[in-house]
Design a protein around this motif. Structure first.
Motif, PDB file in Angstrom:
ATOM      1  N   ALA A   1       5.603  -6.260   2.257  1.00  0.00           N
ATOM      2  CA  ALA A   1       6.838  -5.625   2.721  1.00  0.00           C
ATOM      3  C   ALA A   1       7.201  -4.384   1.923  1.00  0.00           C
ATOM      4  CB  ALA A   1       7.996  -6.621   2.670  1.00  0.00           C
ATOM      5  N   HIS A   2       6.450  -4.069   0.868  1.00  0.00           N
ATOM      6  CA  HIS A   2       6.730  -2.849   0.119  1.00  0.00           C
ATOM      7  C   HIS A   2       6.367  -1.635   0.962  1.00  0.00           C
ATOM      8  CE1 HIS A   2       7.987  -4.183  -3.909  1.00  0.00           C
ATOM      9  NE2 HIS A   2       7.295  -5.270  -3.628  1.00  0.00           N
ATOM     10  N   SER A   3       7.077  -0.550   0.722  1.00  0.00           N
ATOM     11  CA  SER A   3       6.927   0.636   1.571  1.00  0.00           C
ATOM     12  C   SER A   3       5.507   1.184   1.565  1.00  0.00           C
ATOM     13  CB  SER A   3       7.916   1.716   1.144  1.00  0.00           C
ATOM     14  OG  SER A   3       7.671   2.130  -0.188  1.00  0.00           O
ATOM     15  N   PHE A   4       4.836   1.177   0.403  1.00  0.00           N
ATOM     16  CA  PHE A   4       3.481   1.725   0.353  1.00  0.00           C
ATOM     17  C   PHE A   4       2.538   0.927   1.250  1.00  0.00           C
ATOM     18  CE2 PHE A   4       2.633  -1.691  -2.639  1.00  0.00           C
ATOM     19  CZ  PHE A   4       1.282  -1.965  -2.450  1.00  0.00           C
ATOM     20  N   TYR A   5       2.692  -0.405   1.255  1.00  0.00           N
ATOM     21  CA  TYR A   5       1.820  -1.279   2.043  1.00  0.00           C
ATOM     22  C   TYR A   5       2.051  -1.025   3.534  1.00  0.00           C
ATOM     23  CZ  TYR A   5      -1.189  -5.448   2.317  1.00  0.00           C
ATOM     24  OH  TYR A   5      -2.248  -6.306   2.535  1.00  0.00           O
ATOM     25  N   LEU A   6       3.304  -0.956   3.921  1.00  0.00           N
ATOM     26  CA  LEU A   6       3.641  -0.698   5.325  1.00  0.00           C
ATOM     27  C   LEU A   6       3.205   0.696   5.754  1.00  0.00           C
ATOM     28  CD1 LEU A   6       7.192  -2.287   5.221  1.00  0.00           C
ATOM     29  CD2 LEU A   6       5.253  -3.204   6.503  1.00  0.00           C
ATOM     30  N   ASP A   7       3.386   1.674   4.877  1.00  0.00           N
ATOM     31  CA  ASP A   7       2.986   3.045   5.204  1.00  0.00           C
ATOM     32  C   ASP A   7       1.484   3.135   5.473  1.00  0.00           C
ATOM     33  OD1 ASP A   7       5.539   4.087   5.031  1.00  0.00           O
ATOM     34  OD2 ASP A   7       5.306   4.815   2.974  1.00  0.00           O
ATOM     35  N   TYR A   8       0.700   2.424   4.678  1.00  0.00           N
ATOM     36  CA  TYR A   8      -0.746   2.458   4.857  1.00  0.00           C
ATOM     37  C   TYR A   8      -1.201   1.653   6.075  1.00  0.00           C
ATOM     38  CZ  TYR A   8      -1.747   4.660   0.318  1.00  0.00           C
ATOM     39  OH  TYR A   8      -1.843   5.538  -0.736  1.00  0.00           O
ATOM     40  N   MET A   9      -0.657   0.434   6.237  1.00  0.00           N
ATOM     41  CA  MET A   9      -1.230  -0.497   7.216  1.00  0.00           C
ATOM     42  C   MET A   9      -0.627  -0.405   8.605  1.00  0.00           C
ATOM     43  SD  MET A   9      -3.695  -1.755   5.606  1.00  0.00           S
ATOM     44  CE  MET A   9      -4.245  -2.531   7.132  1.00  0.00           C
ATOM     45  N   ALA A  10       0.594   0.084   8.724  1.00  0.00           N
ATOM     46  CA  ALA A  10       1.234   0.167  10.043  1.00  0.00           C
ATOM     47  C   ALA A  10       1.198   1.615  10.528  1.00  0.00           C
ATOM     48  CB  ALA A  10       2.672  -0.326   9.971  1.00  0.00           C
ATOM     49  N   GLY A  11       0.769   1.816  11.736  1.00  0.00           N
ATOM     50  CA  GLY A  11       0.803   3.159  12.305  1.00  0.00           C
ATOM     51  C   GLY A  11       2.223   3.697  12.330  1.00  0.00           C
ATOM     52  N   ASN A  12       3.150   2.827  12.702  1.00  0.00           N
ATOM     53  CA  ASN A  12       4.578   3.164  12.702  1.00  0.00           C
ATOM     54  C   ASN A  12       5.354   1.949  12.204  1.00  0.00           C
ATOM     55  OD1 ASN A  12       4.466   5.769  14.473  1.00  0.00           O
ATOM     56  ND2 ASN A  12       3.414   4.244  15.714  1.00  0.00           N
TER      57      ASN A  12
ATOM     58  N   PRO B   1      11.405  -5.174   8.081  1.00  0.00           N
ATOM     59  CA  PRO B   1      10.488  -4.150   8.571  1.00  0.00           C
ATOM     60  C   PRO B   1      10.003  -4.486   9.981  1.00  0.00           C
ATOM     61  CG  PRO B   1       9.384  -5.561   6.977  1.00  0.00           C
ATOM     62  CD  PRO B   1      10.825  -5.981   7.000  1.00  0.00           C
ATOM     63  N   LEU B   2       9.884  -3.453  10.813  1.00  0.00           N
ATOM     64  CA  LEU B   2       9.457  -3.628  12.198  1.00  0.00           C
ATOM     65  C   LEU B   2       8.259  -2.716  12.442  1.00  0.00           C
ATOM     66  CD1 LEU B   2      13.025  -3.564  13.753  1.00  0.00           C
ATOM     67  CD2 LEU B   2      11.602  -5.590  13.342  1.00  0.00           C
ATOM     68  N   THR B   3       7.086  -3.305  12.403  1.00  0.00           N
ATOM     69  CA  THR B   3       5.852  -2.546  12.624  1.00  0.00           C
ATOM     70  C   THR B   3       5.608  -2.474  14.123  1.00  0.00           C
ATOM     71  OG1 THR B   3       4.601  -4.607  12.336  1.00  0.00           O
ATOM     72  CG2 THR B   3       4.861  -3.202  10.407  1.00  0.00           C
ATOM     73  N   TRP B   4       5.449  -1.248  14.651  1.00  0.00           N
ATOM     74  CA  TRP B   4       5.423  -1.135  16.106  1.00  0.00           C
ATOM     75  C   TRP B   4       4.338  -0.182  16.595  1.00  0.00           C
ATOM     76  CZ3 TRP B   4       6.424   3.682  18.264  1.00  0.00           C
ATOM     77  CH2 TRP B   4       7.090   4.618  17.457  1.00  0.00           C
ATOM     78  N   ARG B   5       4.004  -0.393  17.849  1.00  0.00           N
ATOM     79  CA  ARG B   5       3.085   0.470  18.579  1.00  0.00           C
ATOM     80  C   ARG B   5       3.715   0.818  19.925  1.00  0.00           C
ATOM     81  NH1 ARG B   5      -2.473  -2.891  17.416  1.00  0.00           N
ATOM     82  NH2 ARG B   5      -3.149  -1.741  15.556  1.00  0.00           N
TER      83      ARG B   5
END
Length: 301
Positions: free
Chosen positions: A32-43, A57-61
């Motif tokens: 859930a850290h920002s760096f992890y989400l920034d790398y792994m989620a397109g958005n 956090p809401l990882t979306w396509r």
């Protein structure tokens, strides 16, 4: 509960406040850290309560012009993170807000959600605060037997710094089991590994015999957990119990620390049995899903 719950696009999220919330959350997880989400989620965007008192956090396509929440590769569980109590009322407030922004959602809520009626998935943990001798005393009989057998071989446990090779080996041996993980996913995850490696938060270990590689393990580390994100054992290694030996040596290395060994699964009976043999306990996380897509698209998803 009158605190404001707002939907924020990634560009409007205060990264420092976000990471502070995750770090201080009782249920904080590395994913859930920002760096992890920034790398792994397109958005990814988020629901944020008050002054970052609770975040989701809401990882979306986007497909056919429709946005949907999904689970990115190498992220086991997300959901709501908070330093305060995660109540049913708070969970419902967040989840009830989602359909206003997404027509479809399919992802996993973290273990701390007090939600009933949702399908649970197994995740085995082993706290490492005790001494190695105390931890080993909780090993199951067949594990002790297998470890005794490994003493017949010249197995060597060693530290290594070869995360690229470890990831390539994992993909080569097990990639067909997780065919949904794409080339782009592996490329993104390699950046996560590089980021953690630079900060001494990547643990890579191997088991060899007379210079021949039998097993490799790769773990991500934060201040609370060691996440066994990928382990690989070659056929000869399986015959010699190299995977049992690897985990046992890891436990010995980190015994007496404040960390928890997170096995990262699993619902597969054989793997679950293997993890339980080390005296671990199951801390389930939960599958959350809804489908409010328009009628013929709903049938396709």
């Amino acid at each position: 509960m009158h605190r404001n719950l707002q939907y924020l696009q990634r560009k409007h999220i205060d990264t420092q406040q976000w990471d502070r919330c995750i770090a201080n959350a009782a249920n904080g997880l590395l994913y859930a850290h920002s760096f992890y989400l920034d790398y792994m989620a397109g958005n990814w965007d988020a629901l944020v309560l008050g002054d970052y008192e609770a975040v989701m956090p809401l990882t979306w396509r986007k497909k056919w012009g429709i946005r949907y929440v999904y689970r990115p590769a190498f992220i086991q569980q997300l959901g709501i993170f908070t330093g305060t109590e995660l109540t049913v009322e708070l969970v419902n407030r967040f989840l009830n807000e989602l359909p206003a922004h997404f027509r479809f959602a399919d992802f996993f809520l973290n273990y701390a959600h007090p939600q009933t009626g949702l399908p649970g998935h197994s995740n085995f943990l082993l706290p490492l605060q005790l001494s190695y001798e105390q931890l080993r005393a909780n090993y199951k009989h067949d594990l002790v037997k297998n470890l005794k057998r490994t003493s017949r071989f010249n197995l060597l446990y060693s530290k290594e710094n070869t995360y690229k090779e470890s990831l390539a080996a994992f993909r080569d041996l097990y990639g067909n089991r997780i065919a949904h993980v794409t080339d782009d996913d592996y490329s993104r995850f390699e950046k996560v590994l590089a980021y953690l490696n630079e900060r001494n938060n990547l643990v890579a270990r191997s088991v060899t015999e007379d210079g021949k590689l039998l097993s490799k393990g790769m773990l991500l580390r934060d201040k609370h957990r060691l996440y066994l994100i990928a382990s690989v054992t070659w056929p000869e290694g399986r015959n010699k119990g190299a995977n049992h030996f690897l985990i046992d040596r890891l436990i010995d290395e980190f015994a007496g620390s404040s960390l928890v060994l997170d096995f990262e699964g699993s619902d597969i009976p054989g793997i679950a049995h293997f993890y339980k043999n080390f005296g671990s306990f199951d801390q389930p996380y939960y599958h959350f899903y809804y489908n409010k897509l328009p009628w013929p698209v709903r049938l396709l998803k």
